[in-house]
Design a protein around this motif. Sequence first.
Motif, mmCIF file in Angstrom:
data_model
loop_
_atom_site.group_PDB
_atom_site.id
_atom_site.type_symbol
_atom_site.label_atom_id
_atom_site.label_comp_id
_atom_site.label_asym_id
_atom_site.label_seq_id
_atom_site.Cartn_x
_atom_site.Cartn_y
_atom_site.Cartn_z
ATOM 1 N N VAL A 1 0.837 -1.209 0.000
ATOM 2 C CA VAL A 1 0.000 0.000 0.000
ATOM 3 C C VAL A 1 0.870 1.256 0.000
ATOM 4 O O VAL A 1 0.540 2.249 -0.660
ATOM 5 C CB VAL A 1 -0.950 -0.015 1.211
ATOM 6 N N THR B 1 0.583 4.021 -2.841
ATOM 7 C CA THR B 1 0.261 5.407 -2.456
ATOM 8 C C THR B 1 1.300 6.376 -3.012
ATOM 9 O O THR B 1 0.953 7.418 -3.588
ATOM 10 C CB THR B 1 0.197 5.529 -0.927
ATOM 11 N N LEU C 1 -6.700 4.857 -5.757
ATOM 12 C CA LEU C 1 -5.861 3.955 -4.976
ATOM 13 C C LEU C 1 -6.508 2.583 -4.870
ATOM 14 O O LEU C 1 -5.840 1.547 -4.994
ATOM 15 C CB LEU C 1 -5.612 4.544 -3.591
ATOM 16 N N LEU D 1 1.154 7.705 6.297
ATOM 17 C CA LEU D 1 0.410 6.449 6.211
ATOM 18 C C LEU D 1 0.530 5.743 7.546
ATOM 19 O O LEU D 1 1.642 5.500 8.024
ATOM 20 C CB LEU D 1 0.959 5.564 5.088
ATOM 21 N N LEU E 1 -8.954 8.303 4.785
ATOM 22 C CA LEU E 1 -8.159 9.486 4.463
ATOM 23 C C LEU E 1 -8.650 10.669 5.294
ATOM 24 O O LEU E 1 -9.816 11.063 5.204
ATOM 25 C CB LEU E 1 -8.264 9.828 2.979
ATOM 26 N N LEU F 1 7.340 9.868 2.219
ATOM 27 C CA LEU F 1 6.226 9.172 2.843
ATOM 28 C C LEU F 1 6.598 8.706 4.247
ATOM 29 O O LEU F 1 7.530 7.920 4.428
ATOM 30 C CB LEU F 1 5.822 7.969 1.985
ATOM 31 N N LEU G 1 -3.236 8.873 5.476
ATOM 32 C CA LEU G 1 -4.012 7.695 5.117
ATOM 33 C C LEU G 1 -3.897 6.652 6.215
ATOM 34 O O LEU G 1 -2.804 6.404 6.739
ATOM 35 C CB LEU G 1 -3.490 7.121 3.793
ATOM 36 N N LEU H 1 -9.513 1.933 3.731
ATOM 37 C CA LEU H 1 -8.592 3.064 3.566
ATOM 38 C C LEU H 1 -9.310 4.303 4.090
ATOM 39 O O LEU H 1 -10.374 4.680 3.575
ATOM 40 C CB LEU H 1 -8.215 3.253 2.095
ATOM 41 N N ASN I 1 -0.209 15.936 -1.785
ATOM 42 C CA ASN I 1 1.214 15.953 -1.428
ATOM 43 C C ASN I 1 1.645 17.414 -1.353
ATOM 44 O O ASN I 1 2.390 17.911 -2.189
ATOM 45 C CB ASN I 1 2.029 15.184 -2.478
ATOM 46 N N LEU J 1 0.541 9.559 -5.699
ATOM 47 C CA LEU J 1 0.536 10.967 -5.273
ATOM 48 C C LEU J 1 0.978 11.942 -6.369
ATOM 49 O O LEU J 1 0.449 13.062 -6.412
ATOM 50 C CB LEU J 1 1.408 11.130 -4.025
#
Length: 352
Positions: free
Chosen positions: A201, A205, A345, A277, A326, A232, A300, A324, A216, A209
């Motif tokens: 993941v 991700t 995603l 994340l 967000l 990240l 996320l 997921l 981002n 982005l």
Amino acid sequence: MPGIQHSTLLITIEGAMMLDITLPAIPGGAAQVLRWLADPGAALGAGAPLLIVRSEVAEVALPAPEAGGLAEILAPVGATVEEGRPLARLRPAGRQDRPAPARITPLAHRIAQAHGIDPAALAGSGADGRVVAADVRHSVGPKHAPNAIAASAELSAAHASPLPVATAMVEFDAGPALARCAAQGAEFGRLGLRANLTACVAAATAGLLPRHRSLNARWTEGGTLLRRRVHLAVAARDGERLTWALVRDAGDLTMRGVARALRAVSDPALGEATFGLVILADGDLWQSAPPPLAGTVAALGLGAPRRRAVACGDAVAVRPIATLSLSYDARALDHAHAAAFLRDLREDLERM
């Protein structure tokens, strides 16, 4: 980079009050219009993302200076505009033939409210005459001597103002991603790496982005500052605490490269992170979504897969379904941006 301030000019066209939105001062000077985020006639909230421009050294998302309707686009996509030149016209909501309100930064407005000061009576020292926090503090004299309540309110405004965070969530079939992890497990193991859903993941991700650059990004008082590089920050729960790893330039890495970076979990420089994340081993509800890290606009949360019966065409199958979640700064993004990112995603993960 200091906050980028919008430049506007109040004009009257056929009896209607309009704002000419002009290009503010941004690093690199003149800028090219890359994309409009709203069409003529669209209703905009104050601070809503309006367009993306790029100079020689920066790419910036410019917001609507105030609520209203986008009356006309004056600089089409591809046009190069000098600082101070018009980009579009806005028909301010509810404004008729009255003077323009004082232009003031959000922090200065909150401090003025705390001391009972009318911003319209102040001379602004910021860009385009905007009232900034220092102008309000300078005006505090015998008439507005700070009391305990005002001092407390100002401290709260300056240091403890919560972000307007919203949350969106989708479910996805983790089967294809888990199958890919199983297929690469032996190869990763020989390198001392883990081919797991976290790495999968995280890599998906980071790869997505660059197509959703508004996530981002970094929020400033003048608008959203987009970033080209993806750093990240990935966290997993270790007992009662989160352990973090920072995957620098994650958008340039394969899943193997991301897995290698995830091994370094000792006190990473999270101030460099552009997106977060968090692996939610036990939580998959929207209440569990992690807030954005400082200097970012979105984070996320990945919930643990749970086997559930789902409809697959005309049949029913048991599949590992994960969530997921967000969370995002509502000043920089809206639900449409968040939903589009989660949808893409999910599709990327289910196509593995």
